[in-house]
Design an enzyme around this catalytic site. Structure first.
Site, PDB file in Angstrom:
ATOM      1  N   LEU A  43       0.895  -1.155   0.000  1.00 37.15           N
ATOM      2  CA  LEU A  43       0.000   0.000   0.000  1.00 37.15           C
ATOM      3  C   LEU A  43       0.927   1.197   0.000  1.00 37.15           C
ATOM      4  O   LEU A  43       1.741   1.358   0.918  1.00 37.15           O
ATOM      5  CB  LEU A  43      -0.898  -0.019   1.242  1.00 37.15           C
ATOM      6  N   ASP A  44       0.859   2.042  -1.033  1.00 35.03           N
ATOM      7  CA  ASP A  44       1.901   3.055  -1.215  1.00 35.03           C
ATOM      8  C   ASP A  44       2.008   4.023  -0.038  1.00 35.03           C
ATOM      9  O   ASP A  44       1.089   4.180   0.758  1.00 35.03           O
ATOM     10  CB  ASP A  44       1.729   3.787  -2.550  1.00 35.03           C
ATOM     11  N   LYS A  45       3.147   4.666   0.044  1.00 33.26           N
ATOM     12  CA  LYS A  45       3.514   5.488   1.198  1.00 33.26           C
ATOM     13  C   LYS A  45       2.499   6.576   1.501  1.00 33.26           C
ATOM     14  O   LYS A  45       2.191   6.852   2.660  1.00 33.26           O
ATOM     15  CB  LYS A  45       4.897   6.120   0.957  1.00 33.26           C
ATOM     16  N   SER A  67      -0.652   6.541   0.950  1.00 26.98           N
ATOM     17  CA  SER A  67      -1.994   6.019   1.223  1.00 26.98           C
ATOM     18  C   SER A  67      -2.089   5.465   2.641  1.00 26.98           C
ATOM     19  O   SER A  67      -1.084   5.149   3.268  1.00 26.98           O
ATOM     20  CB  SER A  67      -2.352   4.918   0.219  1.00 26.98           C
TER      21      SER A  67
END
Length: 241
Positions: free
Chosen positions: A87-89, A91
């Site tokens: 889960l990208d930084k 988000s």
């Protein structure tokens, strides 16, 4: 005791043995077998760990210790675990972590079309055209995204359910259509929901929730095997023709 890459290196060097025999890459370790590295036994974890974590923005989903804001140091779980997917930084939202490699791989396999659900806020009013194009597929990263479910939740907010996990997929899809994501929150992975879990905290996935997850994974693995078998049969038929 080490990363997967380090483990591969140790195996290549012949330092890993299973019941006294030198291991090779891909060897399966059965329950009860003794694994050693340089003659020292490795304790095998018997208890499954699977937790749902509400990742805050700014935390990176990696076990790499050189990353200052890595998820493992943030959670500080008492035993070795690692994130299931990413889960990208920028988000926030739910991400699963486990100590079970096979379980993690089965959840992450894109071919099983596992659902992940998000609530997304963008920088300008959402149109019907935007929703339609998002749901039909958008060209990013040299491919077209899979058709997905998209529903408007507010003037600037929509709900989206994906069955794939391309790098920064939702952000790239929105950018292609002229929108910028301002808030991205994942609220579900398969049947495991974020619910009212507070930011920065985690809970065990257990009981009915874990049983349902295992049922879904078992069913989809069987279906995947059938598809593969059918594909091979079709190919063989074509060759015979």
């Amino acid at each position: 005791m080490c990363s997967r890459r380090q483990a591969d290196h140790l195996i290549e060097q012949g330092k890993v043995k299973i019941d006294g025999k030198v291991a090779v890459t891909g060897t399966r370790v059965q329950k009860g077998q003794k694994v050693t590295v340089d003659g020292k036994p490795i304790q095998q974890e018997e208890k499954l760990v699977l937790i749902a974590f509400h990742k805050p923005r700014g935390i990176v989903c990696t076990a790499e210790k050189r990353e200052k804001n890595n998820i493992i140091d943030y959670i500080h779980y008492p035993t070795r675990i690692y994130p299931v997917g990413r889960l990208d930084k920028e988000s926030e939202g739910i991400i699963l972590l486990t100590n079970h490699g096979e379980l993690a791989n089965r959840i992450c396999k894109a071919r099983y079309y596992h659902e992940k659900e998000y609530i997304v806020t963008v920088n300008k009013p959402i149109t019907d055209s935007f929703l339609k194009r998002m749901s039909e597929g958008v060209p990013i990263l040299g491919t077209i995204t899979r058709p997905c479910k998209v529903k408007k939740e507010g003037t600037y907010t929509f709900r989206i359910i994906l069955t794939q996990g391309l790098n920064r997929q939702i952000r790239r899809m929105c950018e292609y259509l002229g929108y910028q994501v301002t808030i991205l929150k994942r609220i579900r992975v398969m049947n495991v929901e974020l619910g009212d879990l507070k930011v920065g905290t985690y809970r065990d996935v257990m009981g009915k929730e874990l049983n349902e997850l295992n049922k879904m994974l078992s069913k989809e693995r069987e279906n995947g095997t059938k598809v593969s078998t059918n594909q091979r049969t079709n190919k063989n038929s074509k060759r015979r023709k």
